[in-house]
Design an enzyme around this catalytic site. Sequence first.
Site, mmCIF file in Angstrom:
data_model
loop_
_atom_site.group_PDB
_atom_site.id
_atom_site.type_symbol
_atom_site.label_atom_id
_atom_site.label_comp_id
_atom_site.label_asym_id
_atom_site.label_seq_id
_atom_site.Cartn_x
_atom_site.Cartn_y
_atom_site.Cartn_z
ATOM 1 N N GLY A 1 -9.263 5.163 4.222
ATOM 2 C CA GLY A 1 -9.424 5.785 2.899
ATOM 3 C C GLY A 1 -10.410 5.018 2.033
ATOM 4 N NE ARG B 1 -5.836 6.536 -7.120
ATOM 5 C CZ ARG B 1 -4.573 6.759 -6.750
ATOM 6 N NH1 ARG B 1 -3.607 6.776 -7.656
ATOM 7 N NH2 ARG B 1 -4.268 6.966 -5.479
ATOM 8 C CD GLN C 1 -9.358 9.676 9.053
ATOM 9 O OE1 GLN C 1 -9.040 8.581 8.594
ATOM 10 N NE2 GLN C 1 -8.963 10.825 8.522
ATOM 11 N N GLY D 1 -2.701 0.341 5.166
ATOM 12 C CA GLY D 1 -3.346 -0.970 5.066
ATOM 13 C C GLY D 1 -3.351 -1.527 3.658
ATOM 14 N NE ARG E 1 -21.134 -30.429 -3.769
ATOM 15 C CZ ARG E 1 -22.393 -30.850 -3.714
ATOM 16 N NH1 ARG E 1 -22.800 -31.819 -4.529
ATOM 17 N NH2 ARG E 1 -23.243 -30.320 -2.856
ATOM 18 C CB ALA F 1 -18.816 -47.542 -14.460
ATOM 19 C CG ASN G 1 -27.644 -37.127 -1.598
ATOM 20 O OD1 ASN G 1 -28.214 -37.011 -2.684
ATOM 21 N ND2 ASN G 1 -26.819 -36.208 -1.135
ATOM 22 C CB SER H 1 -21.978 -50.839 -14.223
ATOM 23 O OG SER H 1 -20.605 -51.104 -14.245
HETATM 24 C C1 UD1 Z 1 0.450 8.727 1.007
HETATM 25 C C2 UD1 Z 1 1.503 9.695 1.509
HETATM 26 C C3 UD1 Z 1 2.607 9.823 0.462
HETATM 27 C C4 UD1 Z 1 3.186 8.453 0.161
HETATM 28 C C5 UD1 Z 1 2.091 7.493 -0.248
HETATM 29 C C6 UD1 Z 1 2.666 6.099 -0.358
HETATM 30 C C7 UD1 Z 1 0.352 11.380 2.880
HETATM 31 C C8 UD1 Z 1 -0.189 12.769 2.936
HETATM 32 N N1 UD1 Z 1 0.898 10.996 1.730
HETATM 33 O O1 UD1 Z 1 -0.168 9.276 -0.118
HETATM 34 O O2 UD1 Z 1 3.625 10.690 0.934
HETATM 35 O O3 UD1 Z 1 4.171 8.568 -0.863
HETATM 36 O O4 UD1 Z 1 1.050 7.466 0.735
HETATM 37 O O5 UD1 Z 1 1.712 5.206 -0.874
HETATM 38 O O6 UD1 Z 1 0.307 10.704 3.886
HETATM 39 N N2 UD1 Z 1 -6.004 6.937 4.955
HETATM 40 C C9 UD1 Z 1 -6.733 7.062 6.113
HETATM 41 N N3 UD1 Z 1 -7.443 8.194 6.327
HETATM 42 C C10 UD1 Z 1 -7.433 9.228 5.448
HETATM 43 C C11 UD1 Z 1 -6.679 9.103 4.270
HETATM 44 C C12 UD1 Z 1 -5.943 7.952 4.058
HETATM 45 O O7 UD1 Z 1 -6.760 6.141 6.928
HETATM 46 O O8 UD1 Z 1 -8.106 10.223 5.711
HETATM 47 C C13 UD1 Z 1 -5.248 5.709 4.716
HETATM 48 C C14 UD1 Z 1 -5.638 5.018 3.442
HETATM 49 O O9 UD1 Z 1 -6.686 4.078 3.691
HETATM 50 C C15 UD1 Z 1 -4.364 4.308 3.026
HETATM 51 C C16 UD1 Z 1 -3.281 5.211 3.581
HETATM 52 O O10 UD1 Z 1 -3.893 6.025 4.578
HETATM 53 O O11 UD1 Z 1 -4.249 3.043 3.619
HETATM 54 C C17 UD1 Z 1 -2.647 6.080 2.491
HETATM 55 O O12 UD1 Z 1 -3.673 6.884 1.938
HETATM 56 P P1 UD1 Z 1 -3.656 7.328 0.418
HETATM 57 O O13 UD1 Z 1 -4.834 8.146 0.165
HETATM 58 O O14 UD1 Z 1 -3.422 6.143 -0.444
HETATM 59 O O15 UD1 Z 1 -2.356 8.266 0.420
HETATM 60 P P2 UD1 Z 1 -1.513 8.713 -0.823
HETATM 61 O O16 UD1 Z 1 -2.154 9.862 -1.476
HETATM 62 O O17 UD1 Z 1 -1.174 7.535 -1.639
HETATM 63 CA CA CA Z 2 -1.739 5.291 -1.729
#
Ligand code: UD1
Ligand code: CA
Length: 551
Positions: A15, A19, A79, A123, A353, A400, A406, A425
């Site tokens: 994802g 935000r 993905q 993640g 350092r 001191a 160097n 010193s």
């Molecule tokens: C998701 C859940 C929701 C849950 C919430 C908890 C779904 C549809 N919804 O929503 O029920 O309450 O998490 O935090 O699963 N990601 C991918 N590929 C994508 C989209 C997301 O790998 O195409 C990964 C994101 O990187 C992230 C995780 O999935 O690590 C969750 O994605 P996010 O978009 O935060 O899901 P939420 O809308 O929060």
């Molecule tokens: Ca989330």
Amino acid sequence: MSLTQPAAVVVLAAGEGTRMKSRTPKVLHEIGGRSLLGHALRAARALGPARLAVVVRHERDAVAAHATALDDGVTIVDQDAIPGTGRAVQCALTALDAAARGATAAAVATETWLIGPVVVMAGDTPLLDAGTLAELLRAHTADANAVTVLTTTVDEPHGYGRILREGGAVVGVVEERDATAEQRLIREINTSTYVFDAAVLRDALGSVGQDNDQGEVYLTDVVALAHRRGLPVRAISVEDSLLVEGVNDRVQLAALGAELNRRTLKQWMRDGVSVVDPSATWVDVDVELARDVTLLPGTQLHGRTRVGEGATIGPDTTLRDVVVGAGATVIRTHGSEAELEAGSTTGPFAYLRPGAHLGQQGKIGTFVEVKNANIGAGAKVPHLTYVGDADIGEGTNIGASSVFVNYDGVAKHRTRIGAHARTGSDNMFVAPVTVGDGAYTGAGTTVREDVPPGALAVSGGPQRTIDGWVLRRRPGTAAAEAAARALGGAAEPDAAEDASDPEAADPGAAGTGAAALSPQARAERARAVPASRTPRDHQVPGATAEGDSNR
Ligand code: UD1
Ligand code: CA
């Protein structure tokens, strides 16, 4: 593979994390000195999975490189363009199936698929620990579930997927934006952490559509699908909601960072560390502290910093990857990649350092900077000094205000100072140079040549003192008046005395050549008798007031 070991863990990290409003992908942001992804991988690896997959897409190279650097056993899964958590898991499963087939291809003619429990986690949930995951997995296996979802109950469920139950049984998950007003009142939420039976997951994902408000493939839909097929679907609920809170923006990042720090410090306090003000003390998760360590307010310990028994750190000290020995004290110090041995003292106001090494009972004092240098046991560098690229023997004292010179503008060189030496010193050690064991150097010495053991090195010419210079050349100044008072009224400059003044011009002009002097000063210089003067004893100003002995 034991019953409680998963066939695979899939960590979702594809994802965008919009935000966060950051150039850095969300899962690479850190709390407690470890990236969000690092926290997830650590917990995932602790389950002992046969395979550990990380799904990437947004900033895929950076995320993939980071994941591989943290854990070289991870399988990176890309993905494709189809969005959603369900699609992410589907991509992972395809890759894991291929890997499973690859592993058995020679022996087995028929298709082989990944079998057994598959843990799926996000993640971006940094406080989720291996213990909670292991509990979830144990429950899944013990009850022979098809799907086990980790849930929690919160006061503010806004934005999360809600857990739908009928007569207590989990029947599905509905996302906030797809939920009815009534469903939005549900406070039990999906944490995005699950265990699925691989076959159920593969099958269900094959029939999940994108018919939702976001047009994404939702992993959450697998829950309802499995339920409709009459398979055992259960939820495990965690009381401690912070454990499963995901980071979506920097406000949450800071809040969870503070929470992680509180938990880290609490554990250290239980293990025998004194933390005077936990709210003003930050300790990364990989730091190691021994018993009876005291952390004073304003202390930040980062990276792989290790502190030995009974040592005191702070106040106001920041150490990264520093090893501090037992009983050492480190006060108002900023340091990285340094080692301070047992019983040593450092600071206040020291800068360490990389490669700074202080031996047992040694001292690095106030306004001292040390880089790539070994300071021996019991040796002291107490005040206002730069030590770079040096070896200082045991028991030696550096005066001191000294500089280990160097760098010649092209290359760095080393200074070696033996054991039990005493340097004066305001010394400059122009490297490469060696000062032998037990040698002394005088104050203000510029050490350009090696000093043999036991020798005294003094550099610079004899001091020249020009009596009355201020009275003659700076009449009317506060300095001249003070001098006049001290000299008992001999305030009036005497023209005749000027004649014997070899430095009649402003000392700032000295050495600039006759052309830079005024005609009068040139004349004076021409008349001047080069005087061989005895250095004054500065400790006895009265001698100056009384006598005219050197005129
Ligand atoms: C998701 C859940 C929701 C849950 C919430 C908890 C779904 C549809 N919804 O929503 O029920 O309450 O998490 O935090 O699963 N990601 C991918 N590929 C994508 C989209 C997301 O790998 O195409 C990964 C994101 O990187 C992230 C995780 O999935 O690590 C969750 O994605 P996010 O978009 O935060 O899901 P939420 O809308 O929060
Ligand atoms: Ca989330």
